[in-house]
Design an enzyme around this catalytic site. Structure first.
Site, mmCIF file in Angstrom:
data_model
loop_
_atom_site.group_PDB
_atom_site.id
_atom_site.type_symbol
_atom_site.label_atom_id
_atom_site.label_comp_id
_atom_site.label_asym_id
_atom_site.label_seq_id
_atom_site.Cartn_x
_atom_site.Cartn_y
_atom_site.Cartn_z
ATOM 1 N N LYS A 188 14.383 -18.432 29.063
ATOM 2 C CA LYS A 188 13.150 -18.136 29.787
ATOM 3 C C LYS A 188 13.344 -16.979 30.779
ATOM 4 O O LYS A 188 14.457 -16.506 30.989
ATOM 5 C CB LYS A 188 12.642 -19.395 30.500
ATOM 6 C CG LYS A 188 12.208 -20.490 29.531
ATOM 7 C CD LYS A 188 11.071 -20.046 28.633
ATOM 8 C CE LYS A 188 10.469 -21.160 27.801
ATOM 9 N NZ LYS A 188 11.298 -21.653 26.706
HETATM 10 C C1 LIG Z 1 5.032 -23.464 25.732
HETATM 11 C C2 LIG Z 1 6.216 -24.328 26.059
HETATM 12 N N1 LIG Z 1 6.029 -25.458 26.744
HETATM 13 C C3 LIG Z 1 7.048 -26.250 27.073
HETATM 14 C C4 LIG Z 1 8.339 -25.944 26.731
HETATM 15 C C5 LIG Z 1 9.447 -26.885 27.081
HETATM 16 O O1 LIG Z 1 10.328 -26.326 27.987
HETATM 17 P P1 LIG Z 1 11.722 -27.046 28.323
HETATM 18 O O2 LIG Z 1 12.686 -26.650 27.244
HETATM 19 O O3 LIG Z 1 12.111 -26.517 29.659
HETATM 20 O O4 LIG Z 1 11.460 -28.502 28.334
HETATM 21 C C6 LIG Z 1 8.588 -24.779 26.003
HETATM 22 C C7 LIG Z 1 9.964 -24.428 25.630
HETATM 23 O O5 LIG Z 1 10.271 -23.452 25.024
HETATM 24 C C8 LIG Z 1 7.506 -23.943 25.660
HETATM 25 O O6 LIG Z 1 7.693 -22.816 24.969
#
Ligand SMILES: Cc1ncc(COP(=O)(O)O)c(C=O)c1O
Length: 387
Positions: A188
Site C-alpha cells: 500500500k
Molecule cells: C479495496 C480493499 N479493501 C480492503 C483490503 C484489505 O486490506 P488488508 O490487507 O489491510 O486487510 C484491500 C487489500 O488489498 C483492498 O484492496
C-alpha cells in the site's frame, strides 16, 4: 530489465524507530501505536483513530460498531477486493452488490441513487476509493454520495485501503463518512507490513471499536504486564476479537507517515509519465481521473484494453511478464467469485460495467522508486505487444 508490480520504499526512519521498540522491551501495542493513531488522525483531521492489524479488521470492527447484524443488507461495490464484502458476512448480514463506473471503477452518486430506489430498506453503504481516487463525496448540488446517504439515513463506511493520503476537493479522505478504514498492507501507499486503521469522529463508535479490537475488554489493559500498579483487573463486556496493532508495525508506520506526501508525489510523477507515453494508443482506455492530480494517491495505475485491441488481457500480461514486467488485475469482480456467485445467484449480465472492465483490465507497475527508464521500458513493451 526486471520491474516488479510493486516495491516498498523504506528509506527513512523505519529501522531507527523499530530499533527503539526492540530496545524498549515491549513489542506489542503501546506508546508507538498510540502515537501512530494520533498522528494519522491529525494528518487527515479526524477526531479518533484505532490502529489494528489489517484494514479487514478495521472494516469488521467498523460494521460491528455501526450495529450491522444478522439479516441486514449493506451496499458494496462489485469491483473490489473480497475483504470489503466478507466483513458483511462475518456479521451474518448480506452484501448488495453495485455495478461501478467505467474508467474509474467507482460507485457514483447516480449508481447509488438508483440503488436506493431499488433497495429502500438498505441502510449501510461501504464505498471503495479505487486505486487512490476518491468517490464523489459531496458537491455543490448536494447530491454527492454523502449528501444522498444523509437524506436517506444511510450510514457510510469508507474502504480507503487504497487512499492514504487522498483527498476529495482538497480535503483528506478520513472524515467524510461515519467511519474510514485505511490499509497499511505491504504493497500500500504507506505500509506497516500488515496493518490498518479505523477513523471516526464519533465517540461511541471509537469506544466500541477499541473494546472489540482486544477481546471485548472494557478498558485499556496494554500495561497489565508492566505496570507497577495492580492493573490485572478487567472485565469482558463482549466476545471481541484480537485485532490490535503491535508497536513494531506502528514504528514502521510512523516513519512512513513522515514521507507520505513525498511518496505520493513520486507515484504521481510516474502516473503522469504513463499518461504522456500512452495517450495516443487507441486500443487502451487510460484511467479516468475526475479529481485533481494532487488529490489522488496513485496507489494503482489501471488501464483497460478495449474492443479495438487485437490481444486479450491475459496475453498482454504474459507478454509483459516474459519481458520481466510484473502486473496485476484489479479486480476479478466479486460476482465472478464462486462464493458470492453461488450464495447470491450473481450473473455477469447484472454487472455489465464491471464485467466489461474485468475483461480488459490490468494494472501497471507503480511505486515511488520506479525511475523514468523503467516507466519508458514498460510503455515500450506495452506498445510493441499491442501493435
Ligand atoms: C479495496 C480493499 N479493501 C480492503 C483490503 C484489505 O486490506 P488488508 O490487507 O489491510 O486487510 C484491500 C487489500 O488489498 C483492498 O484492496
Amino acid at each position: 530489465m526486471k520491474i516488479p508490480f510493486s516495491k516498498i520504499s523504506c528509506n527513512g526512519n523505519e529501522l531507527k524507530y523499530v530499533t527503539d521498540v526492540l530496545e524498549s522491551g515491549w513489542l506489542t501495542t503501546a506508546e508507538k501505536t498510540f502515537e501512530f493513531e494520533r498522528k494519522i488522525a491529525n494528518y487527515v483531521g479526524a477526531k479518533y483513530a484505532c490502529a489494528v492489524n489489517s484494514c479487514t479488521a478495521a472494516l469488521h470492527l467498523g460494521l460491528e460498531a455501526l450495529g450491522v447484524t444478522y439479516g441486514d443488507k449493506v451496499f458494496v461495490p462489485d469491483m473490489t477486493f473480497t475483504a470489503t464484502a466478507e466483513v458483511i458476512r462475518y456479521l451474518g448480514a448480506d452484501p448488495v452488490f453495485l455495478d461501478v463506473e467505467y474508467g474509474t471503477s467507482l460507485i457514483t452518486p447516480e449508481i447509488l441513487e438508483q440503488a436506493i430506489l431499488q433497495y429502500p430498506d438498505v441502510k449501510h453503504l461501504i464505498i471503495v476509493h479505487f486505486g487512490g481516487q476518491a468517490c464523489e463525496m459531496t458537491n455543490e448540488q448536494k447530491n454527492g454520495i454523502i449528501d444522498l446517504c444523509q437524506r436517506n439515513q444511510i450510514k457510510v463506511m469508507e474502504d480507503a485501503a487504497h487512499a492514504f493520503p487522498s483527498k476529495w476537493q482538497g480535503k483528506y479522505i478520513g472524515t467524510f463518512g461515519d467511519i474510514t478504514c485505511f490499509s497499511f498492507y505491504a504493497n500500500k501507499t504507506i505500509t506497516t507490513g500488515e496493518g490498518g486503521m479505523l477513523l471516526t469522529d464519533n465517540e461511541e463508535i471509537i469506544k466500541r471499536a477499541k473494546t472489540m479490537r482486544l477481546h471485548g475488554i472494557n478498558r485499556d489493559v496494554w500495561d497489565r504486564f508492566t505496570s507497577e500498579k495492580p492493573s490485572w483487573e478487567y472485565d469482558v463486556v463482549a466476545p471481541g476479537f484480537k485485532y490490535n496493532m503491535p508497536d513494531i508495525s506502528a514504528a514502521i508506520g510512523l516513519a512512513q507517515l513522515e514521507v507520505a506526501e513525498e511518496l505520493r508525489l513520486k507515484r504521481q510523477s510516474i502516473a503522469l509519465l504513463y499518461f504522456e507515453n500512452l495517450k495516443n494508443i487507441e486500443c487502451i482506455d487510460l484511467p479516468l481521473v475526475k479529481v485533481k492530480f494532487e488529490d489522488h494517491s496513485w496507489h494503482l495505475f489501471t488501464i483497460t484494453l478495449n474492443h479495438k485491441c487485437k490481444v486479450n488481457r491475459n496475453e498482454c500480461i504474459e507478454a509483459l511478464s516474459s519481458k520481466g514486467i510484473g502486473t496485476s488485475v484489479h479486480y476479478k469482480p466479486l460476482h465472478r467469485m464462486t462464493y458470492y456467485q453461488n450464495k447470491y445467484q450473481l450473473k455477469p449480465c447484472d454487472f455489465p460495467v464491471s464485467e466489461n472492465i474485468w475483461q480488459g483490465t490490468l494494472s501497471l507497475p507503480i511505486y515511488p522508486d520506479m525511475n523514468i527508464n523503467e516507466v519508458e521500458y514498460v510503455c515500450n513493451v506495452l506498445k510493441e505487444t499491442l501493435s
